[in-house]
Motif scaffolding. Structure first.
Motif, PDB file in Angstrom:
ATOM      1  N   UNK A 384       0.834  -1.202   0.000  1.00 57.57           N
ATOM      2  CA  UNK A 384       0.000   0.000   0.000  1.00 57.57           C
ATOM      3  C   UNK A 384       0.868   1.251   0.000  1.00 57.57           C
ATOM      4  N   UNK A 385       1.906   1.261   0.829  1.00 56.03           N
ATOM      5  CA  UNK A 385       2.794   2.425   0.897  1.00 56.03           C
ATOM      6  C   UNK A 385       3.452   2.660  -0.458  1.00 56.03           C
ATOM      7  N   UNK A 386       3.924   1.620  -1.096  1.00 55.95           N
ATOM      8  CA  UNK A 386       4.586   1.759  -2.394  1.00 55.95           C
ATOM      9  C   UNK A 386       3.615   2.280  -3.453  1.00 55.95           C
ATOM     10  N   UNK A 387       2.375   1.791  -3.437  1.00 55.88           N
ATOM     11  CA  UNK A 387       1.377   2.275  -4.393  1.00 55.88           C
ATOM     12  C   UNK A 387       1.055   3.744  -4.149  1.00 55.88           C
ATOM     13  N   UNK A 388       0.937   4.155  -2.877  1.00 57.24           N
ATOM     14  CA  UNK A 388       0.674   5.558  -2.546  1.00 57.24           C
ATOM     15  C   UNK A 388       1.825   6.442  -2.999  1.00 57.24           C
ATOM     16  N   UNK A 389       3.064   5.987  -2.790  1.00 57.60           N
ATOM     17  CA  UNK A 389       4.232   6.770  -3.208  1.00 57.60           C
ATOM     18  C   UNK A 389       4.258   6.952  -4.723  1.00 57.60           C
ATOM     19  N   UNK A 390       4.017   5.892  -5.438  1.00 62.08           N
ATOM     20  CA  UNK A 390       4.037   5.955  -6.895  1.00 62.08           C
ATOM     21  C   UNK A 390       2.966   6.903  -7.408  1.00 62.08           C
ATOM     22  N   UNK A 391       1.781   6.893  -6.799  1.00 63.21           N
ATOM     23  CA  UNK A 391       0.720   7.801  -7.199  1.00 63.21           C
ATOM     24  C   UNK A 391       1.106   9.248  -6.907  1.00 63.21           C
ATOM     25  N   UNK A 392       1.738   9.499  -5.767  1.00 62.99           N
ATOM     26  CA  UNK A 392       2.170  10.864  -5.420  1.00 62.99           C
ATOM     27  C   UNK A 392       3.216  11.385  -6.408  1.00 62.99           C
ATOM     28  N   UNK A 393       4.178  10.544  -6.773  1.00 67.54           N
ATOM     29  CA  UNK A 393       5.211  10.973  -7.715  1.00 67.54           C
ATOM     30  C   UNK A 393       4.623  11.242  -9.105  1.00 67.54           C
ATOM     31  N   UNK A 394       3.655  10.424  -9.511  1.00 65.74           N
ATOM     32  CA  UNK A 394       3.030  10.640 -10.812  1.00 65.74           C
ATOM     33  C   UNK A 394       2.215  11.925 -10.821  1.00 65.74           C
ATOM     34  N   UNK A 395       1.509  12.229  -9.725  1.00 68.44           N
ATOM     35  CA  UNK A 395       0.767  13.481  -9.632  1.00 68.44           C
ATOM     36  C   UNK A 395       1.722  14.669  -9.648  1.00 68.44           C
ATOM     37  N   UNK A 396       2.872  14.534  -8.990  1.00 64.70           N
ATOM     38  CA  UNK A 396       3.863  15.603  -8.986  1.00 64.70           C
ATOM     39  C   UNK A 396       4.396  15.854 -10.391  1.00 64.70           C
ATOM     40  N   UNK A 397       4.567  14.788 -11.152  1.00 60.81           N
ATOM     41  CA  UNK A 397       5.070  14.936 -12.515  1.00 60.81           C
ATOM     42  C   UNK A 397       4.040  15.595 -13.428  1.00 60.81           C
ATOM     43  N   UNK A 398       2.753  15.384 -13.147  1.00 59.65           N
ATOM     44  CA  UNK A 398       1.726  16.055 -13.928  1.00 59.65           C
ATOM     45  C   UNK A 398       1.796  17.565 -13.732  1.00 59.65           C
ATOM     46  N   UNK A 399       2.117  17.982 -12.502  1.00 62.54           N
ATOM     47  CA  UNK A 399       2.244  19.403 -12.211  1.00 62.54           C
ATOM     48  C   UNK A 399       3.565  19.974 -12.722  1.00 62.54           C
ATOM     49  N   UNK A 400       4.598  19.150 -12.701  1.00 56.45           N
ATOM     50  CA  UNK A 400       5.922  19.586 -13.145  1.00 56.45           C
ATOM     51  C   UNK A 400       6.517  18.493 -14.026  1.00 56.45           C
ATOM     52  N   UNK A 401       6.357  18.605 -15.367  1.00 57.01           N
ATOM     53  CA  UNK A 401       6.854  17.558 -16.269  1.00 57.01           C
ATOM     54  C   UNK A 401       8.348  17.286 -16.141  1.00 57.01           C
ATOM     55  N   UNK A 402       9.089  18.231 -15.591  1.00 52.84           N
ATOM     56  CA  UNK A 402      10.531  18.036 -15.450  1.00 52.84           C
ATOM     57  C   UNK A 402      10.900  17.263 -14.184  1.00 52.84           C
ATOM     58  N   UNK A 403       9.895  17.010 -13.335  1.00 50.22           N
ATOM     59  CA  UNK A 403      10.176  16.282 -12.097  1.00 50.22           C
ATOM     60  C   UNK A 403      10.634  14.864 -12.423  1.00 50.22           C
ATOM     61  N   UNK A 404      11.596  14.394 -11.690  1.00 53.29           N
ATOM     62  CA  UNK A 404      12.184  13.084 -11.950  1.00 53.29           C
ATOM     63  C   UNK A 404      11.535  12.024 -11.063  1.00 53.29           C
ATOM     64  N   UNK A 405      11.142  10.920 -11.698  1.00 50.88           N
ATOM     65  CA  UNK A 405      10.590   9.802 -10.941  1.00 50.88           C
ATOM     66  C   UNK A 405      11.722   8.958 -10.362  1.00 50.88           C
ATOM     67  N   UNK A 406      11.539   8.442  -9.149  1.00 55.09           N
ATOM     68  CA  UNK A 406      12.591   7.600  -8.568  1.00 55.09           C
ATOM     69  C   UNK A 406      12.698   6.277  -9.316  1.00 55.09           C
ATOM     70  N   UNK A 407      13.854   5.672  -9.248  1.00 59.22           N
ATOM     71  CA  UNK A 407      14.033   4.355  -9.849  1.00 59.22           C
ATOM     72  C   UNK A 407      13.282   3.322  -9.018  1.00 59.22           C
ATOM     73  N   UNK A 408      13.143   2.107  -9.567  1.00 59.92           N
ATOM     74  CA  UNK A 408      12.442   1.047  -8.850  1.00 59.92           C
ATOM     75  C   UNK A 408      13.129   0.725  -7.533  1.00 59.92           C
ATOM     76  N   UNK A 409      14.478   0.729  -7.551  1.00 56.82           N
ATOM     77  CA  UNK A 409      15.225   0.443  -6.326  1.00 56.82           C
ATOM     78  C   UNK A 409      15.025   1.545  -5.296  1.00 56.82           C
ATOM     79  N   UNK A 410      15.048   2.813  -5.744  1.00 55.08           N
ATOM     80  CA  UNK A 410      14.849   3.947  -4.819  1.00 55.08           C
ATOM     81  C   UNK A 410      13.434   3.921  -4.240  1.00 55.08           C
ATOM     82  N   UNK A 411      12.450   3.601  -5.075  1.00 54.34           N
ATOM     83  CA  UNK A 411      11.068   3.538  -4.603  1.00 54.34           C
ATOM     84  C   UNK A 411      10.902   2.427  -3.577  1.00 54.34           C
ATOM     85  N   UNK A 412      11.509   1.272  -3.829  1.00 52.55           N
ATOM     86  CA  UNK A 412      11.421   0.155  -2.901  1.00 52.55           C
ATOM     87  C   UNK A 412      12.084   0.490  -1.565  1.00 52.55           C
ATOM     88  N   UNK A 413      13.235   1.147  -1.608  1.00 56.41           N
ATOM     89  CA  UNK A 413      13.939   1.507  -0.370  1.00 56.41           C
ATOM     90  C   UNK A 413      13.126   2.493   0.452  1.00 56.41           C
TER      91      UNK A 413
END
Length: 464
Positions: A384-413
């Motif tokens: 659940x935490x990982x899904x919430x984080x991924x949704x937050x990062x995707x929403x942030x990217x919608x507001x700022x297309x230049x925002x960088x998404x974390x890698x799979x390893x960074x998201x897992x950590x």
């Protein structure tokens, strides 16, 4: 002597005239039977009924819309026909009957079953209007064709019994075994499938009843991923009854064993209950659901339509102080036992109060308990935490297309760290209690007060 001759002449004339007279009644009855069939979810497209003196021929076309696509938003259509040869009574090869109906299912004008296949789909209607449909499909093998896999089954038999008004229906079906394969690869195996059901209408027109559906064994293989799933002794029992002036219903799920790629789950058992439901509101919901099913809407539209029906009948449902229960939740997992119970009831709650959170909480009575292995709880919390984080990062990217998404390893950590923090917080607040390798909690709600593990938990202020 002349009197006897006259009597025989009258009887003979009556016997010759009877099938023609009966034919009018049979046609009306048969059309009603097709309407009942359509309520099961198939759209009745057309019906051609050719009545003769001693019998009739009928072809009824149905259309079924099947959701397709990844999101099930598209619809594929399948049209089939029920072709029936009808023999008028009162004298039939089976004795005194109103009618003897032998049917065949056809797709695109061709029989669904091979011409030499000795299938029996036969409906007998008694003089009093009561009837039964007998289905007997002997064992057979249908070779693979194109994308369709080979089908092998050990036969199927069943019968449906109904009264003259279609207000009481009992059904029984048994399928010993069914196997689907593609070449040497097994795709699906089903063994010991059985269905027994009964239903009847009360004086208000509400249909109540129940039954049991069981499968001795089911095995599925995904050739692309190599995933193998096997389940044994699956069972679902349901029953709805009237208690006093209100309706209650129970559903009981059982599973002896579920194996997924070597992981074993089970036995598992879940008992659900609904109580204190006003029959008048349920009748309106039942009629609306039948209308929605007849329209064969896509899943999303059907869901919205059903939600609208429930919302429209919610005020009447609340008048009975409805009760929802999970009387038993017991699932054995590789990590240990998951067990729980739930009871939730509204008492004196009115629909006009739904927007007033304090009023709603003040009229809810709840008691819940849950325990599960700590390892399993941590895994679910982390997902659940990982899904919430991924949704937050995707929403942030919608507001700022230049925002960088974390890698799979960074998201897992990051998810691992946050999961540990949240778990420690829940344990520290004693919302969860750690008992060896098990996490447990118990909560009650009454008079607007929430108690968790014996401690009163202040509810946050809510706008009225």
């Amino acid at each position: 002597m002349k009197r006897f001759i006259a009597l025989f002449v009258v009887l003979g004339a009556a016997l010759l005239a009877a099938p023609g007279i009966v034919g009018f009644q049979v046609e009306t009855y048969y059309q009603g039977l097709m309407q009942q069939f359509a309520k099961g979810g198939a759209e009745l497209v057309s019906q051609d009924y050719q009545r003769a003196w001693f019998g009739a021929e009928s072809r009824t076309d149905f259309l079924v819309r099947i959701p397709s696509g990844a999101d099930r938003s598209k619809m594929e259509t399948l049209q089939f026909s029920l072709v029936s040869h009808i023999t008028h009574g009162p004298l039939t090869t089976d004795g005194l009957r109103l009618a003897d109906i032998r049917s065949d299912i056809r797709v695109d004008g061709e029989s669904l079953l091979p011409a030499d296949y000795q299938a029996v789909i036969r409906t007998l209607i008694g003089i009093d209007g009561q009837g039964s449909t007998r289905i007997d499909l002997p064992a057979g093998v249908i070779p693979a064709s194109g994308e369709r896999p080979a089908i092998r089954f050990d036969g199927m038999d069943g019968d449906i019994r109904f009264d003259a008004a279609f207000e009481q229906v009992d059904a029984r079906f048994a399928l010993p075994a069914l196997r689907l394969s593609q070449g040497d690869a097994q795709l699906l195996e089903i063994e010991g499938m059985q269905l027994n059901s009964h239903s009847s209408k009360d004086v208000s027109g509400l249909t109540l009843g129940g039954g049991r559906f069981a499968i001795g064994r089911i095995g599925m293989w995904d050739q692309a991923s190599g995933t193998r799933i096997e389940a044994r002794q699956l069972g679902v029992e349901a029953e709805s009854t009237v208690k006093g002036e209100l309706v209650s219903a129970t559903v009981h799920y059982q599973l002896d064993r579920l194996e997924v790629d070597g992981g074993v789950y089970g036995p598992a058992e879940v008992r659900l209950g609904l109580g204190n439901l006003p029959p008048e509101a349920l009748l309106r919901i039942q009629q609306s659901v039948e209308e929605i099913n007849a329209q064969q809407l896509p899943d999303e539209q059907k869901g919205m339509a059903l939600l609208s029906v429930l919302m429209g009948n919610a005020p009447a449902l609340l008048k009975g102080d409805p009760l929802v229960t999970i009387d038993k939740l017991s699932i054995q997992t590789p990590d240990g036992l998951v067990a729980g119970k739930l009871s939730l009831q509204s008492v004196g709650l009115e629909w006009k109060e739904i927007g007033n959170a304090p009023a709603v909480l003040g009229k809810l009575v709840a008691d819940a308990s849950l325990q599960m292995p700590k390892r399993l709880f941590t895994l679910l919390l982390r997902q659940k935490v990982e899904a919430d984080l991924l949704r937050q990062f995707e929403q942030r990217r919608l507001l700022n297309p230049d925002a960088k998404l974390p890698s799979a390893a960074e998201l897992a950590e990051l998810a691992t760290v946050l999961t540990e923090q949240q778990l420690n917080q829940l344990l520290g607040q004693e919302i969860l209690v750690e008992q060896g390798d098990t996490i447990a909690t118990r909560a009650t709600l009454a008079d607007g007060l929430l108690s968790v593990n014996g401690k009163t938990i202040p509810l946050p202020p809510m706008p009225q």
